[in-house]
Design a protein around this motif. Structure first.
Motif, PDB file in Angstrom:
ATOM      1  N   PRO A 156     -12.122  15.564 -35.951  1.00 36.60           N
ATOM      2  CA  PRO A 156     -11.484  14.797 -36.538  1.00 36.60           C
ATOM      3  C   PRO A 156     -13.142  13.761 -37.326  1.00 36.60           C
ATOM      4  O   PRO A 156     -13.613  14.832 -37.778  1.00 36.60           O
ATOM      5  N   HIS A 157     -12.498  13.222 -38.233  1.00 34.70           N
ATOM      6  CA  HIS A 157     -13.277  12.713 -39.054  1.00 34.70           C
ATOM      7  C   HIS A 157     -13.081  10.255 -39.540  1.00 34.70           C
ATOM      8  O   HIS A 157     -12.271  10.062 -38.831  1.00 34.70           O
ATOM      9  N   ALA A 158     -14.109  10.032 -39.262  1.00 36.11           N
ATOM     10  CA  ALA A 158     -14.637   8.439 -39.226  1.00 36.11           C
ATOM     11  C   ALA A 158     -15.971   7.514 -39.867  1.00 36.11           C
ATOM     12  O   ALA A 158     -16.541   9.029 -40.412  1.00 36.11           O
ATOM     13  N   ASP A 159     -15.290   6.842 -40.635  1.00 32.64           N
ATOM     14  CA  ASP A 159     -16.582   6.366 -41.211  1.00 32.64           C
ATOM     15  C   ASP A 159     -17.538   5.900 -40.197  1.00 32.64           C
ATOM     16  O   ASP A 159     -17.486   5.556 -38.501  1.00 32.64           O
ATOM     17  N   PRO A 160     -18.561   6.007 -40.479  1.00 30.95           N
ATOM     18  CA  PRO A 160     -20.191   6.161 -38.885  1.00 30.95           C
ATOM     19  C   PRO A 160     -20.160   4.343 -39.234  1.00 30.95           C
ATOM     20  O   PRO A 160     -20.229   4.414 -37.620  1.00 30.95           O
ATOM     21  N   VAL A 161     -20.124   4.273 -39.620  1.00 32.45           N
ATOM     22  CA  VAL A 161     -20.082   2.452 -39.689  1.00 32.45           C
ATOM     23  C   VAL A 161     -19.520   1.690 -38.667  1.00 32.45           C
ATOM     24  O   VAL A 161     -19.786   0.880 -37.350  1.00 32.45           O
ATOM     25  N   GLU A 162     -17.785   1.630 -39.266  1.00 31.03           N
ATOM     26  CA  GLU A 162     -16.590   1.252 -38.081  1.00 31.03           C
ATOM     27  C   GLU A 162     -16.410   2.020 -37.125  1.00 31.03           C
ATOM     28  O   GLU A 162     -16.149   1.145 -36.375  1.00 31.03           O
ATOM     29  N   ALA A 181     -28.425  -3.352 -35.565  1.00 28.71           N
ATOM     30  CA  ALA A 181     -28.888  -2.419 -36.500  1.00 28.71           C
ATOM     31  C   ALA A 181     -27.287  -1.559 -36.999  1.00 28.71           C
ATOM     32  O   ALA A 181     -27.121  -1.028 -37.740  1.00 28.71           O
ATOM     33  N   LEU A 182     -26.071  -2.696 -36.012  1.00 28.25           N
ATOM     34  CA  LEU A 182     -25.045  -2.409 -37.279  1.00 28.25           C
ATOM     35  C   LEU A 182     -25.211  -3.091 -39.236  1.00 28.25           C
ATOM     36  O   LEU A 182     -24.862  -2.742 -39.998  1.00 28.25           O
ATOM     37  N   ARG A 183     -24.965  -4.299 -39.073  1.00 34.27           N
ATOM     38  CA  ARG A 183     -25.826  -4.730 -40.377  1.00 34.27           C
ATOM     39  C   ARG A 183     -26.717  -4.271 -40.786  1.00 34.27           C
ATOM     40  O   ARG A 183     -26.427  -3.823 -42.086  1.00 34.27           O
ATOM     41  N   TRP A 184     -27.617  -3.394 -40.090  1.00 36.07           N
ATOM     42  CA  TRP A 184     -28.796  -2.876 -41.205  1.00 36.07           C
ATOM     43  C   TRP A 184     -28.259  -1.978 -41.427  1.00 36.07           C
ATOM     44  O   TRP A 184     -28.061  -1.006 -43.099  1.00 36.07           O
ATOM     45  N   LEU A 185     -27.649  -1.395 -40.761  1.00 37.15           N
ATOM     46  CA  LEU A 185     -27.156  -0.041 -41.088  1.00 37.15           C
ATOM     47  C   LEU A 185     -25.903  -0.159 -42.438  1.00 37.15           C
ATOM     48  O   LEU A 185     -25.759   1.187 -43.501  1.00 37.15           O
ATOM     49  N   VAL A 279     -30.968   6.360 -37.148  1.00 33.06           N
ATOM     50  CA  VAL A 279     -31.069   4.836 -36.622  1.00 33.06           C
ATOM     51  C   VAL A 279     -29.509   4.630 -36.105  1.00 33.06           C
ATOM     52  O   VAL A 279     -29.279   4.151 -34.867  1.00 33.06           O
ATOM     53  N   HIS A 280     -28.517   5.263 -36.859  1.00 27.29           N
ATOM     54  CA  HIS A 280     -27.057   5.197 -36.544  1.00 27.29           C
ATOM     55  C   HIS A 280     -27.203   6.169 -34.725  1.00 27.29           C
ATOM     56  O   HIS A 280     -26.200   5.447 -34.187  1.00 27.29           O
ATOM     57  N   ARG A 281     -27.877   7.473 -34.792  1.00 22.28           N
ATOM     58  CA  ARG A 281     -27.535   7.623 -33.931  1.00 22.28           C
ATOM     59  C   ARG A 281     -28.412   7.552 -32.079  1.00 22.28           C
ATOM     60  O   ARG A 281     -28.200   7.720 -31.325  1.00 22.28           O
ATOM     61  N   THR A 282     -29.008   6.462 -32.832  1.00 22.06           N
ATOM     62  CA  THR A 282     -29.852   5.556 -31.826  1.00 22.06           C
ATOM     63  C   THR A 282     -28.844   4.685 -31.647  1.00 22.06           C
ATOM     64  O   THR A 282     -28.862   4.968 -29.798  1.00 22.06           O
ATOM     65  N   THR A 283     -28.385   4.359 -32.036  1.00 16.12           N
ATOM     66  CA  THR A 283     -27.522   2.589 -32.206  1.00 16.12           C
ATOM     67  C   THR A 283     -26.074   3.876 -31.182  1.00 16.12           C
ATOM     68  O   THR A 283     -25.545   3.640 -29.629  1.00 16.12           O
ATOM     69  N   TRP A 284     -25.651   5.170 -31.998  1.00 12.19           N
ATOM     70  CA  TRP A 284     -24.659   5.560 -30.899  1.00 12.19           C
ATOM     71  C   TRP A 284     -24.819   5.640 -29.617  1.00 12.19           C
ATOM     72  O   TRP A 284     -23.373   5.785 -28.700  1.00 12.19           O
ATOM     73  N   TRP A 285     -25.708   6.488 -29.141  1.00  7.19           N
ATOM     74  CA  TRP A 285     -25.792   6.610 -28.299  1.00  7.19           C
ATOM     75  C   TRP A 285     -26.689   5.182 -27.548  1.00  7.19           C
ATOM     76  O   TRP A 285     -25.820   5.969 -26.156  1.00  7.19           O
ATOM     77  N   ALA A 286     -27.365   4.580 -27.548  1.00  3.94           N
ATOM     78  CA  ALA A 286     -26.896   2.950 -26.488  1.00  3.94           C
ATOM     79  C   ALA A 286     -24.947   2.485 -26.387  1.00  3.94           C
ATOM     80  O   ALA A 286     -25.430   2.432 -25.051  1.00  3.94           O
ATOM     81  N   LEU A 287     -24.423   2.951 -27.186  1.00  6.75           N
ATOM     82  CA  LEU A 287     -22.944   2.847 -27.119  1.00  6.75           C
ATOM     83  C   LEU A 287     -22.638   4.104 -26.158  1.00  6.75           C
ATOM     84  O   LEU A 287     -21.673   3.206 -25.322  1.00  6.75           O
ATOM     85  N   LEU A 322     -37.911  -0.303 -32.787  1.00  6.71           N
ATOM     86  CA  LEU A 322     -39.539   0.763 -33.440  1.00  6.71           C
ATOM     87  C   LEU A 322     -39.134   1.067 -34.751  1.00  6.71           C
ATOM     88  O   LEU A 322     -39.926   0.943 -35.474  1.00  6.71           O
ATOM     89  N   LEU A 323     -37.573   1.490 -35.386  1.00 12.35           N
ATOM     90  CA  LEU A 323     -37.237   2.174 -35.752  1.00 12.35           C
ATOM     91  C   LEU A 323     -37.500   1.232 -37.428  1.00 12.35           C
ATOM     92  O   LEU A 323     -37.327   1.374 -38.544  1.00 12.35           O
ATOM     93  N   LEU A 324     -37.001  -0.040 -36.718  1.00 13.31           N
ATOM     94  CA  LEU A 324     -36.937  -1.129 -37.895  1.00 13.31           C
ATOM     95  C   LEU A 324     -37.872  -2.192 -37.997  1.00 13.31           C
ATOM     96  O   LEU A 324     -38.554  -3.192 -38.400  1.00 13.31           O
ATOM     97  N   GLY A 325     -38.923  -1.640 -37.924  1.00 10.56           N
ATOM     98  CA  GLY A 325     -40.775  -1.497 -37.223  1.00 10.56           C
ATOM     99  C   GLY A 325     -40.234  -3.020 -36.618  1.00 10.56           C
ATOM    100  O   GLY A 325     -41.803  -3.862 -37.135  1.00 10.56           O
ATOM    101  N   HIS A 326     -40.688  -3.598 -35.875  1.00  3.46           N
ATOM    102  CA  HIS A 326     -40.617  -4.145 -34.681  1.00  3.46           C
ATOM    103  C   HIS A 326     -41.037  -3.880 -33.228  1.00  3.46           C
ATOM    104  O   HIS A 326     -40.387  -3.922 -32.258  1.00  3.46           O
TER     105      HIS A 326
END
Length: 453
Positions: A156-162, A181-185, A279-287, A322-326
């Motif tokens: 399978p293949h997909a756009d990572p942010v979408e 996070a999605l807007r930053w990505l 950052v992407h995979r941290t978001t992915w793991w949250a979901l 933390l990754l985004l500096g907060h």
């Protein structure tokens, strides 16, 4: 926990299938379900026949939650990886017909070693293995990414942010942190590179390590086609460091990882792109944590383990910030006094008593899986007790923070971030979101707030 009858039936099915493969009678002994695997079942057993005795491992989908295409891809990927010189457990059998062992499955040889991250990182017997392991993991990933894409058809293949946004929207639980996070990505997408076969879950927990180093790569169920730097970023996600300050799986530095990768691949991946994938995979793991909890909440797979994983979303929100500096700034909440209506023991007192029973009595069980689930349940109840004590004050100040921005609830704030009605880099917004995540984590897992970032 599996009932004795279920274990006996599974053993009989395995005996029938292995007898078919061997052409002579095979018996199954010591069949037991392991604690590993929240998405798939993992069983260990010994197969005894004319050729001798062999320790094997069964992975199967939970019966009734079949994913035949995914299991077929996993089996094909293991075979392709073995052909490419990647250390994997030898594949013994696989199939997608649920009539064989109750659901799609694969059987591999048992590989001796350790999978538990805390043991690998802390026990003295793995000290030699740890030395240089970050670089070895880089070399291993380079070999995985060199596997020809046509060796595993149907990846399978997909756009990572979408893909993240689609998953997030399907959960119908708006989270301001995820919107940020999605807007930053989307703003910081790295320059593209050629697609490769991506393992998808390369981390401690899915690697067997023995006293000399890496023994095998496990759990290929998330294999797909995409940016090879994804695997590198996932290996650096904070939750898989188990408290170690070292950024690559708690084992070493990013330079060690990327230098090891370059030894085999011939080129060094861009470090900023690897961070983007972190950052992407941290978001992915949250979901993914919330998705697993939904399997419990929907009644599809009732499980205290899946329910508990849902509260780990807060850990990933914290890591994203933390990754985004907060960084977090703790503001201890006052505990709510017990109600005089119900008297003592209060609800928190009762929760504490049951938690102690689970920790002191049930966790002492010789049944490994029962002891593991008792620990999970005790951790869940610990969070319930903290929510009972801290929840009213947390809720009061959460509403006040939202009101300071002009919103009545979290969903409204998340919708405004998505619509661009409020700037996702606004310090006032970030302070509100940061405080909310800190309070959630103070209930879900306060120790996580103290771990190095």
């Amino acid at each position: 926990m599996s009932a004795p009858g279920d274990v006996a039936e599974l053993g009989a099915r395995l005996e029938k299938r292995l007898t078919e493969i061997a052409g002579t009678d095979v018996t199954v002994e010591h069949l037991r379900r392991l604690t590993a695997g929240a998405s798939r079942e993992t069983w260990s057993f010994t197969a005894a026949g004319a050729a001798g005795r062999r320790d094997l491992v069964l992975r199967r989908d939970p019966p009734g939650a079949d994913r035949p295409d995914g299991m077929a891809l996993e089996a094909a990927s293991i075979a392709a990886a073995a052909g490419a010189g990647v250390r994997v457990p030898p594949l013994v059998d696989s199939g997608t017909d649920p009539a064989t062992v109750g659901s799609p499955y694969l059987v591999t040889a048992h590989v001796a070693g350790e999978t538990l991250g805390p043991r690998i990182l802390r026990e003295e017997r793995y000290a030699t293995a740890r030395d240089g392991l970050a670089a070895e993991l880089g070399r291993t990933l380079a070999r995985i990414h060199a596997i020809p894409l046509d060796a595993v058809p149907g990846l399978p293949h997909a756009d990572p942010v979408e893909e993240l946004r689609t998953t997030y929207d399907s959960l119908d639980e708006p989270l301001p942190t995820v919107e940020i996070a999605l807007r930053w990505l989307d703003r910081h997408r790295p320059a593209p590179v050629a697609d490769a076969l991506v393992h998808g879950d390369f981390r401690l927990g899915n690697l067997i390590v023995d006293e000399s180093g890496l023994a095998a790569v496990l759990d290929w169920e998330l294999v797909h086609r995409g940016d090879p730097r994804e695997d590198l970023g996932w290996l650096c996600v904070k939750c898989w460091r188990f408290g170690s300050p070292l950024p690559v799986a708690g084992l070493g530095t990013v330079d060690e990882l990327l230098d090891g990768y370059a030894e085999v691949a011939g080129e060094r991946p861009d470090e900023e792109a690897v961070r983007w994938w972190q950052v992407h995979r941290t978001t992915w793991w949250a979901l993914a944590c919330r998705e697993m909890a939904q399997r419990h909440l929907s009644g599809v797979t009732p499980s205290v383990e899946l329910a508990a994983i849902g509260r780990r979303v807060a850990e990933n929100e914290h890591d994203l910030l933390l990754l985004l500096g907060h960084p977090a700034h703790e503001d201890a909440a006052a505990e709510s006094p017990p109600s005089d209506l119900y008297g003592r023991p209060s609800a928190p007192d009762l929760v504490d008593a049951v938690t102690a029973f689970l920790r002191e009595d049930v966790m002492a069980s010789d049944d490994e899986r029962l002891a593991y689930l008792a620990r999970v349940a005790a951790n869940v109840l610990g969070g319930v007790g903290r929510e009972l004590r801290l929840g009213p004050e947390h809720e009061r100040r959460h509403r006040a923070r939202l009101a300071s921005l002009g919103y009545g609830d979290q969903a409204g704030l998340a919708a405004a971030i998505r619509a661009g009605e409020i700037d996702d880099t606004d310090p006032a917004l970030l302070a509100v979101v940061r405080a909310a995540v800190t309070d959630r984590l103070a209930v879900a897992n306060p120790r996580y707030l103290t771990l190095p970032g």
